[in-house]
Design an enzyme around this catalytic site. Sequence first.
Site, PDB file in Angstrom:
ATOM      1  N   ASP A 137       0.830  -1.208   0.000  1.00  0.00           N
ATOM      2  CA  ASP A 137       0.000   0.000   0.000  1.00  0.00           C
ATOM      3  C   ASP A 137       0.863   1.256   0.000  1.00  0.00           C
ATOM      4  O   ASP A 137       2.086   1.193   0.218  1.00  0.00           O
ATOM      5  CB  ASP A 137      -0.955   0.011   1.203  1.00  0.00           C
ATOM      6  CG  ASP A 137      -0.213   0.081   2.535  1.00  0.00           C
ATOM      7  OD1 ASP A 137       0.831  -0.585   2.680  1.00  0.00           O
ATOM      8  OD2 ASP A 137      -0.684   0.794   3.450  1.00  0.00           O
ATOM      9  N   GLU A 175       0.412  -1.108   5.783  1.00  0.00           N
ATOM     10  CA  GLU A 175       1.490  -0.597   6.618  1.00  0.00           C
ATOM     11  C   GLU A 175       1.320   0.879   6.917  1.00  0.00           C
ATOM     12  O   GLU A 175       1.605   1.342   8.025  1.00  0.00           O
ATOM     13  CB  GLU A 175       2.834  -0.838   5.923  1.00  0.00           C
ATOM     14  CG  GLU A 175       4.063  -0.523   6.788  1.00  0.00           C
ATOM     15  CD  GLU A 175       4.498   0.937   6.715  1.00  0.00           C
ATOM     16  OE1 GLU A 175       5.301   1.364   7.570  1.00  0.00           O
ATOM     17  OE2 GLU A 175       4.021   1.662   5.815  1.00  0.00           O
TER      18      GLU A 175
END
Length: 582
Positions: free
Chosen positions: A177, A252
């Site tokens: 991400d 994350e």
Amino acid sequence: MSTSEKGEQLPLVQTSSPQPPPRHKSKVRTALKHIIPLSLVIIYYSFIAPLSLSSITPYSQVEVAAKESARCPAQPPVINIGNDWDVVNDHEYASLATKRLSRAVQINTESYDNFPKNASDSIFDKHYEFSHYLSYEYSKLFKDPIKYENVNVHGHLFTWEGKNKNLKPILLMAHTDTVPVLPATLDQWSYPPFEGKVTVNATKETPGTWIWGRGVSDCKNTLLAIYGSLERLVTEGYEPERTIIVANGFDEEIGGSRGSGHISEVLLKRYGPDGIAFLVDEGFTGISNDYGATVASFGMAEKGSVNVNVKVETLGGHSSVPPPHTAIGIISLLLAELEAHPFKPTLSPQSPFLKSLNCLADYAPEFPKSIKHELKDPRQWDQLAQQLAKKDRVLNSFLATTQAIDLINGGVKVNALPEVVDATVNYRISFTSSVNETLSHVAQVLKPLARKLGYTISAFDEPHPSHHENSTSHITLSVPGGLSLEPAPITSDRTKSFALLGGTAKAVFGNDTIASPSGMFANTDTRWFWNLTSDLYRFTPTLITENLNQHTVNERISLEGHLNATRYFYKLLRNLEGWDAE
């Protein structure tokens, strides 16, 4: 009197009172050379020395221990085992890598703080497209000899079993991400953030080939570099001696609980506590050119974090009859007070940053001698920390707990006094500090001011003061959701894993590369793996000047930087042959 008479008198005078012959200037200088230093010695020991004896007193046992703890670790030898891969000059692969990284950027995988905890929610569906892209582009990783597992919908876990099951696995990490792109900044980007633009010699600052876009640096560079190195090894028929694990979370940027949080549970059940030899995750540290030396800085510590909410409650009313300070005025005073009392920067012997400075002092030829002298004297560390912190806010981030006032809310109408106003302050906690120390500092700074302003105050878990119920003006300090993160355990630099990573860096970036401990002042997914290994490294094997603008406008990376990262992971895995950490 005649001349002859004068001549007769001279011997008499000379005999009764002989005079020395005239001295040459050189003899006078010789005398002064002895007299002046002697005078200075007398003056020093009579007047100056008593005032400065402390400067020549021997180091205490504590100071000696601090100097030893803070020294730069012994430099590992170059490690270059088995095949090597000159990726930069592999033009066919370089072309493929460019297209792959560009395409990876084009798939939007932004994470927002308000995303649900449920990984099956449709808001995460964008990761299906990214997963499909990975499985197509790197098909060799999704079949034998590598075992692929999907964890909690969008997490990726690859396991390449080693021939020796008695050896602990190693773990390579990267997340899929990215942080969002702020819409207000779109017109500031040189190229649209999800275009994956590839440029060649576009500007003086970007010579050669560069790939642009959100996530290209943080951290799809690392992700695809790891994948590319594994793919190459599979193609070569490599059979690892030690098990290799690759783990990829998908959230994350918003804490990692859905991705790496679940992956860590799987690995803990499989390998047990301390079951991993070491792990390498993304890092702000990497390869740099400092003071005439190439430096590989490994993030071996990570700052903690906590958010503090400051809430002001007071009476409302019509703005035509205002008090001296509205609630917004009060919270402004409180926030200004926090900024007026920042955390003190320190050079702690436990902190890897002090060791990093000592590595530069020991091995970098152009490192300032004045700072080198101060580094060798523990009694000057406090003063040096203050000087360094004032020079650069990045240095201050390494040296102290930082505070950033990021959110503020208050007021609903221009003619109505606000009754409730709140602000949220983000703290990144120093490597050697704690959550409790941070919260205590905030309370100690704000309580005296609250009392001076006539407000009652309750700080964190303290009970409300007994008179709070009758108070019309109250301040509450709290931690939103009770969420906080202690600083990570600090990885030792006297380990075989540090020697392996440092020796590999020397093989890839040059024999004279300095292997140095450092720290990570942001947070990573390593937080979920503390119980799996004590050897945690945050490191992006790319020249930092070719890996730019993470989390901001014009994020970009040079192709050469990406290819060097690929070579590093390839060489690291090759160097595992014969490496014995147990």
